[in-house]
Design a protein around this motif. Structure first.
Motif, PDB file in Angstrom:
ATOM      1  N   ILE A 124       0.975  -1.227   0.102  1.00  0.00           N
ATOM      2  CA  ILE A 124       0.016  -0.075  -0.009  1.00  0.00           C
ATOM      3  C   ILE A 124       0.952   1.132  -0.053  1.00  0.00           C
ATOM      4  O   ILE A 124       0.411   2.488  -0.179  1.00  0.00           O
ATOM      5  CB  ILE A 124      -0.894   0.095   1.227  1.00  0.00           C
ATOM      6  CG1 ILE A 124      -0.314   0.076   2.373  1.00  0.00           C
ATOM      7  CG2 ILE A 124      -2.035  -1.201   1.204  1.00  0.00           C
ATOM      8  CD1 ILE A 124      -1.017   0.311   3.523  1.00  0.00           C
ATOM      9  N   LYS A 133       9.174   8.075   4.014  1.00  0.00           N
ATOM     10  CA  LYS A 133       9.539   6.591   3.588  1.00  0.00           C
ATOM     11  C   LYS A 133       8.082   5.744   3.667  1.00  0.00           C
ATOM     12  O   LYS A 133       7.395   5.825   4.908  1.00  0.00           O
ATOM     13  CB  LYS A 133      10.549   5.793   4.399  1.00  0.00           C
ATOM     14  CG  LYS A 133      10.569   4.279   4.335  1.00  0.00           C
ATOM     15  CD  LYS A 133      11.572   3.639   5.020  1.00  0.00           C
ATOM     16  CE  LYS A 133      11.375   2.194   4.870  1.00  0.00           C
ATOM     17  NZ  LYS A 133      10.043   1.518   5.155  1.00  0.00           N
ATOM     18  N   PRO A 153       5.853   2.140   3.706  1.00  0.00           N
ATOM     19  CA  PRO A 153       6.435   0.894   4.213  1.00  0.00           C
ATOM     20  C   PRO A 153       6.955  -0.001   3.248  1.00  0.00           C
ATOM     21  O   PRO A 153       6.724   0.225   1.903  1.00  0.00           O
ATOM     22  CB  PRO A 153       4.989   0.104   4.804  1.00  0.00           C
ATOM     23  CG  PRO A 153       3.985   1.062   3.764  1.00  0.00           C
ATOM     24  CD  PRO A 153       4.499   2.486   3.616  1.00  0.00           C
ATOM     25  N   THR A 154       8.054  -0.732   3.487  1.00  0.00           N
ATOM     26  CA  THR A 154       8.692  -1.637   2.594  1.00  0.00           C
ATOM     27  C   THR A 154       8.663  -3.264   3.241  1.00  0.00           C
ATOM     28  O   THR A 154       8.547  -3.224   4.465  1.00  0.00           O
ATOM     29  CB  THR A 154      10.245  -1.274   2.491  1.00  0.00           C
ATOM     30  OG1 THR A 154      10.703  -0.951   3.820  1.00  0.00           O
ATOM     31  CG2 THR A 154      10.569  -0.019   1.750  1.00  0.00           C
ATOM     32  N   GLN A 155       8.253  -4.073   2.334  1.00  0.00           N
ATOM     33  CA  GLN A 155       7.969  -5.409   2.587  1.00  0.00           C
ATOM     34  C   GLN A 155       9.385  -6.188   2.875  1.00  0.00           C
ATOM     35  O   GLN A 155      10.172  -5.952   2.219  1.00  0.00           O
ATOM     36  CB  GLN A 155       7.254  -6.008   1.448  1.00  0.00           C
ATOM     37  CG  GLN A 155       6.454  -7.260   1.977  1.00  0.00           C
ATOM     38  CD  GLN A 155       5.237  -7.584   1.114  1.00  0.00           C
ATOM     39  OE1 GLN A 155       4.708  -6.553   0.586  1.00  0.00           O
ATOM     40  NE2 GLN A 155       4.992  -8.813   0.772  1.00  0.00           N
ATOM     41  N   ALA A 200      13.993  -0.912   6.217  1.00  0.00           N
ATOM     42  CA  ALA A 200      13.456   0.097   7.463  1.00  0.00           C
ATOM     43  C   ALA A 200      14.732   0.110   8.445  1.00  0.00           C
ATOM     44  O   ALA A 200      15.263   1.327   8.755  1.00  0.00           O
ATOM     45  CB  ALA A 200      12.235  -0.339   8.122  1.00  0.00           C
ATOM     46  N   ARG A 217      17.590   3.039   9.214  1.00  0.00           N
ATOM     47  CA  ARG A 217      17.760   3.731  10.592  1.00  0.00           C
ATOM     48  C   ARG A 217      19.079   3.525  11.167  1.00  0.00           C
ATOM     49  O   ARG A 217      19.523   4.623  11.775  1.00  0.00           O
ATOM     50  CB  ARG A 217      16.635   2.938  11.460  1.00  0.00           C
ATOM     51  CG  ARG A 217      15.241   3.376  11.584  1.00  0.00           C
ATOM     52  CD  ARG A 217      14.299   2.624  12.240  1.00  0.00           C
ATOM     53  NE  ARG A 217      13.119   2.459  11.773  1.00  0.00           N
ATOM     54  CZ  ARG A 217      12.319   1.442  12.126  1.00  0.00           C
ATOM     55  NH1 ARG A 217      12.709   0.582  12.721  1.00  0.00           N
ATOM     56  NH2 ARG A 217      11.087   1.278  11.387  1.00  0.00           N
ATOM     57  N   GLU A 241       7.974   8.036   8.849  1.00  0.00           N
ATOM     58  CA  GLU A 241       7.068   7.137   8.174  1.00  0.00           C
ATOM     59  C   GLU A 241       6.144   6.585   9.037  1.00  0.00           C
ATOM     60  O   GLU A 241       6.050   6.562  10.201  1.00  0.00           O
ATOM     61  CB  GLU A 241       8.288   5.730   8.101  1.00  0.00           C
ATOM     62  CG  GLU A 241       8.655   5.264   9.259  1.00  0.00           C
ATOM     63  CD  GLU A 241       9.612   4.189   9.103  1.00  0.00           C
ATOM     64  OE1 GLU A 241       9.577   3.400   8.084  1.00  0.00           O
ATOM     65  OE2 GLU A 241      10.440   3.879  10.042  1.00  0.00           O
ATOM     66  N   VAL A 248       3.782   3.910  10.918  1.00  0.00           N
ATOM     67  CA  VAL A 248       4.182   2.688  11.811  1.00  0.00           C
ATOM     68  C   VAL A 248       3.761   1.485  11.210  1.00  0.00           C
ATOM     69  O   VAL A 248       4.631   0.446  11.046  1.00  0.00           O
ATOM     70  CB  VAL A 248       3.591   2.932  13.190  1.00  0.00           C
ATOM     71  CG1 VAL A 248       3.921   1.555  13.996  1.00  0.00           C
ATOM     72  CG2 VAL A 248       4.077   4.096  14.012  1.00  0.00           C
ATOM     73  N   GLY A 302       2.787  -1.447   8.292  1.00  0.00           N
ATOM     74  CA  GLY A 302       3.561  -1.964   7.017  1.00  0.00           C
ATOM     75  C   GLY A 302       2.943  -1.807   5.832  1.00  0.00           C
ATOM     76  O   GLY A 302       2.120  -1.110   5.864  1.00  0.00           O
ATOM     77  N   SER A 303       3.300  -2.923   5.123  1.00  0.00           N
ATOM     78  CA  SER A 303       2.914  -2.749   3.714  1.00  0.00           C
ATOM     79  C   SER A 303       1.445  -3.189   3.284  1.00  0.00           C
ATOM     80  O   SER A 303       1.129  -3.187   2.041  1.00  0.00           O
ATOM     81  CB  SER A 303       4.069  -3.436   2.759  1.00  0.00           C
ATOM     82  OG  SER A 303       4.273  -4.630   3.112  1.00  0.00           O
ATOM     83  N   PRO A 337       0.201  -6.302   2.382  1.00  0.00           N
ATOM     84  CA  PRO A 337       0.147  -6.984   1.241  1.00  0.00           C
ATOM     85  C   PRO A 337      -1.561  -7.303   1.028  1.00  0.00           C
ATOM     86  O   PRO A 337      -2.046  -7.476  -0.314  1.00  0.00           O
ATOM     87  CB  PRO A 337       0.999  -7.978   1.290  1.00  0.00           C
ATOM     88  CG  PRO A 337       1.472  -8.138   2.707  1.00  0.00           C
ATOM     89  CD  PRO A 337       1.193  -6.881   3.247  1.00  0.00           C
ATOM     90  N   ALA A 372      -6.473   0.989   1.502  1.00  0.00           N
ATOM     91  CA  ALA A 372      -5.609   1.640   2.663  1.00  0.00           C
ATOM     92  C   ALA A 372      -5.952   2.911   3.153  1.00  0.00           C
ATOM     93  O   ALA A 372      -6.392   3.921   2.339  1.00  0.00           O
ATOM     94  CB  ALA A 372      -4.229   1.602   1.958  1.00  0.00           C
ATOM     95  N   ASP A 417     -11.654   0.930   7.647  1.00  0.00           N
ATOM     96  CA  ASP A 417     -11.225   0.418   8.930  1.00  0.00           C
ATOM     97  C   ASP A 417     -11.687   1.705   9.683  1.00  0.00           C
ATOM     98  O   ASP A 417     -11.498   1.296  11.060  1.00  0.00           O
ATOM     99  CB  ASP A 417      -9.670   0.454   8.795  1.00  0.00           C
ATOM    100  CG  ASP A 417      -9.062   1.389   8.296  1.00  0.00           C
ATOM    101  OD1 ASP A 417      -9.180   2.208   7.334  1.00  0.00           O
ATOM    102  OD2 ASP A 417      -8.193   2.223   8.881  1.00  0.00           O
TER     103      ASP A 417
END
Ligand code: NAI
Length: 342
Positions: free
Chosen positions: A12, A66, A68-70, A90, A94, A265, A267, A269-270, A272, A280, A322
């Motif tokens: 997302i 940033k 989210p990255t999977q 991530a 950091r 970023e 908090v 995640g991606s 899926p 999203a 949501d």
């Protein structure tokens, strides 16, 4: 004009990043984006999940937003930067950018159901040491060991950062969180360091809590806390708990800040399971960008976005499912943009 690096990310990520870009443009912030690719999809396309152009862009711009990255399960791709190997993009960012503090606000938003009212916390998580230095080993087949490092320097630095942030933003009280009754040396040093720095800031309230007692108090009377400073592991756990107090991870923003650069970023995640389906919730990413705008001094634009988001949430229909609404990512974004321009 501020030039900001943007990593749309996986799942997302591109959808919520587009939402954040749209509201920043509508708010008239003096921001231009330099988009760079990192994450699983970037790794599959170009062979590296965190290629050098990402670091070059951040070195130029000093600020990165940033998505989210999977992280694939197993050892599908450990992220390698120079000689160093990291479990995720991530974490690599950091560490490599020396982002020593993770700032996570948790406060009630209008229209978002939660168990409590009047929650308004800011959590400062030490980001560079503790059990997260990744020194683990099997001593024998049945025994594993992890090393916990706490230093006076990092503990003082994060506490000082917290007080300076409080000074800028009009907060009142800092609570240092520890387990020094058991971990007398490591958490003992964290607590002593925080106490020493607190003496330099007598204008603020300061106290301390053992982490288990804090968790109990947070879920009974969260309104009695203001700001918390914690070592890495407790900070990781307690900041998710705090997000749960005010509506969950879907609405939780975050900033990772170092002395040279900063990364903002959401908090979550991606996701899926809902990627590419206009489902999203863009709110956490939008709030992360609001933190970024305040950080770079674009406070008027940040205020406009905050106010528009609050209006859309209060109205309650043009929000994602949501949050109990009927809109998609794009519909909610459009509603916020229209509210900004109204
Ligand atoms: P997740 O946060 O992606 O998803 C957990 C649940 O929350 C899912 O049901 C998802 O649909 C929902 N969700 C998350 N964000 C949402 C949003 N904005 N709107 C509506 N629903 C939302 O956590 P998960 O499933 O554990 O992780 C998925 C991937 O993301 C993993 O590869 C993980 O490593 C990565 N991840 C990356 C992070 C980062 O880049 N900073 C942080 C956390 C996870």
């Amino acid at each position: 004009m501020h030039r900001i690096s943007l990593i749309p990310g996986d799942g997302i990520g591109p959808e919520v990043s587009a939402a954040a870009q749209a509201v920043v443009a509508a708010a008239g912030a003096a921001v231009e984006w330099e988009v760079v690719e990192a994450g699983m999809a970037a790794g599959e396309r170009g062979g590296h999940p965190l290629p050098p152009p990402v670091f070059e862009s951040i070195a130029r711009n000093k600020i990165v937003v940033k998505g989210p990255t999977q992280t694939p399960f197993g050892d599908a791709y450990p992220v390698q930067v120079g000689e160093r190997i990291y479990p995720s993009v991530a974490i690599a960012l950091r560490k490599e950018l020396k982002l020593f503090v993770n700032v996570r606000p948790a406060r009630n938003c209008p229209g978002i159901k939660s168990r409590f009212d009047h929650v308004d916390l800011v959590i400062f998580r030490e980001n560079s040491e503790d059990l997260y230095i990744g020194q683990e080993r099997m001593i024998d087949a049945d025994t594993a060991e992890a090393v916990k490092i706490i230093t006076r320097g990092a503990s003082e630095r994060v506490t000082r950062f917290a007080f300076d942030y409080m000074q800028r933003t009009g907060r009142r009280k800092l609570t240092a969180v520890h387990k020094s009754n058991v971990l007398k040396l490591t958490d003992g040093l964290f607590l002593k360091s925080a106490q020493a720095v607190a003496k330099e800031y007598p204008q603020f309230g300061f106290d301390a809590r053992v982490v288990d007692a804090l968790c109990m108090e947070l879920v009974v009377k969260p309104e009695s806390f203001d700001c918390l400073v914690l070592p890495n592991l407790y900070g990781d756990i307690v900041s998710d708990l705090a997000a749960g107090l005010v509506g969950g991870l879907g609405v939780a923003p975050g900033a990772n800040i170092g002395s040279d650069c900063a990364m903002f970023e959401a908090v979550h995640g991606s996701a899926p399971d809902i990627a590419g389906r206009d489902l999203a919730n863009p709110m956490a990413m939008i709030l992360s960008v609001v933190m970024m705008l305040r950080y770079i001094g674009e406070s008027a634009a940040a205020d406009r976005i905050d106010a528009a988001l609050a209006a859309v949430l209060t109205e309650g229909r043009a929000v994602t499912r949501d949050l109990g609404g009927v809109a998609g990512t794009r519909g909610m974004t459009q509603a916020i943009v229209e509210q900004i321009k109204a």
